[in-house]
Enzyme design. Structure first.
Site, PDB file in Angstrom:
ATOM      1  N   HIS A  48      10.854  -1.813   6.462  1.00  0.00           N
ATOM      2  CA  HIS A  48      11.619  -0.630   6.093  1.00  0.00           C
ATOM      3  C   HIS A  48      13.098  -0.890   6.396  1.00  0.00           C
ATOM      4  CE1 HIS A  48       7.930   2.216   6.286  1.00  0.00           C
ATOM      5  NE2 HIS A  48       8.112   1.704   5.081  1.00  0.00           N
ATOM      6  N   ASP A  92       2.050   5.525   0.070  1.00  0.00           N
ATOM      7  CA  ASP A  92       1.867   4.113  -0.273  1.00  0.00           C
ATOM      8  C   ASP A  92       1.761   3.257   0.987  1.00  0.00           C
ATOM      9  OD1 ASP A  92       2.085   4.803  -2.955  1.00  0.00           O
ATOM     10  OD2 ASP A  92       4.240   4.400  -3.017  1.00  0.00           O
ATOM     11  N   ASP A 142       4.781  -1.827  -2.226  1.00  0.00           N
ATOM     12  CA  ASP A 142       3.686  -1.697  -1.251  1.00  0.00           C
ATOM     13  C   ASP A 142       2.340  -1.712  -1.963  1.00  0.00           C
ATOM     14  OD1 ASP A 142       5.597  -1.468   0.764  1.00  0.00           O
ATOM     15  OD2 ASP A 142       5.497   0.726   0.820  1.00  0.00           O
ATOM     16  N   HIS A 178       7.771   7.329   0.212  1.00  0.00           N
ATOM     17  CA  HIS A 178       6.563   6.643  -0.258  1.00  0.00           C
ATOM     18  C   HIS A 178       5.546   6.490   0.873  1.00  0.00           C
ATOM     19  CE1 HIS A 178       8.903   3.501   1.601  1.00  0.00           C
ATOM     20  NE2 HIS A 178       7.931   2.627   1.445  1.00  0.00           N
ATOM     21  N   ASP A 198       8.764   1.815  10.240  1.00  0.00           N
ATOM     22  CA  ASP A 198       9.285   2.774  11.204  1.00  0.00           C
ATOM     23  C   ASP A 198       8.476   4.066  11.135  1.00  0.00           C
ATOM     24  OD1 ASP A 198      10.662   4.461  12.843  1.00  0.00           O
ATOM     25  OD2 ASP A 198      12.613   4.111  11.923  1.00  0.00           O
ATOM     26  N   GLY A 201       9.457  -1.430  -1.993  1.00  0.00           N
ATOM     27  CA  GLY A 201       8.323  -0.628  -1.533  1.00  0.00           C
ATOM     28  C   GLY A 201       8.191   0.723  -2.215  1.00  0.00           C
ATOM     29  N   ARG A 210      -4.296   0.993   5.191  1.00  0.00           N
ATOM     30  CA  ARG A 210      -5.736   1.208   5.032  1.00  0.00           C
ATOM     31  C   ARG A 210      -6.407   0.014   4.355  1.00  0.00           C
ATOM     32  NH1 ARG A 210      -8.769   2.846   0.899  1.00  0.00           N
ATOM     33  NH2 ARG A 210     -10.750   3.834   1.335  1.00  0.00           N
TER      34      ARG A 210
END
Length: 161
Positions: free
Chosen positions: A28, A110, A80, A107, A100, A75, A116
């Protein structure tokens, strides 16, 4: 695309990783400097692996370290999700993602989806510098390794020997 067949012991299938890991690098905005410092420190090790990264992060690493980096979109613009797809399709073995959790991100869904997918597909993922140091310095980085993934999941064997 080839898919490894289900039926491993205890409902798992082995997904091979070669000595040359396919590493995704993501950071990020307010973590980019930290990731770049970390990558500089680990340049020698990273040079032995295939690197990919989201937008600006990839440009910074390629420019600063002089290493080839396959770049995905930024991203928030789908990068992402591209990394997540690479995990599912068997094109990414390892993720370094300096994110962060204290800042809101447009997003965010995302980001959570990527985290996950990494867990579901048992892909090593470091979300901070300390974890990245431990993972990258592991002896497993220099040799073949087989990840165990639930056999009920579709596992692509893209680019594997």
């Amino acid at each position: 695309m080839d898919v490894l067949q289900a039926g491993g012991p205890e409902g798992y299938v082995a997904v091979p990783m070669t000595e040359r890991k396919r590493v995704a690098l993501i950071a990020h905005d307010n973590c980019k400097r930290d990731l770049l410092d970390w990558a500089r420190y680990n340049r020698g090790t990273l040079a032995h692996h295939e690197l990919c990264a989201t937008g600006t992060t990839g440009a910074l690493i390629a420019s600063d370290l002089g290493l080839p980096v396959t770049r995905f979109l930024s991203g928030p613009l789908g990068g992402d999700q591209q990394i997540g797809a690479g995990i599912v399709e068997g094109r990414i073995d390892f993720v370094i993602f300096f994110w962060d959790p204290l800042e809101p991100h447009p997003h965010d869904v995302d980001v959570k989806a990527l985290l996950r997918i990494a867990v579901v597909y048992n892909v090593p993922i470091a979300c901070n510098r300390s974890t990245a140091d431990f993972l990258l310095s592991s002896p497993l980085m220099q040799r073949r390794y087989e990840r165990r993934v639930a056999s009920r999941l579709p596992i692509a064997a893209v680019g594997q020997p």
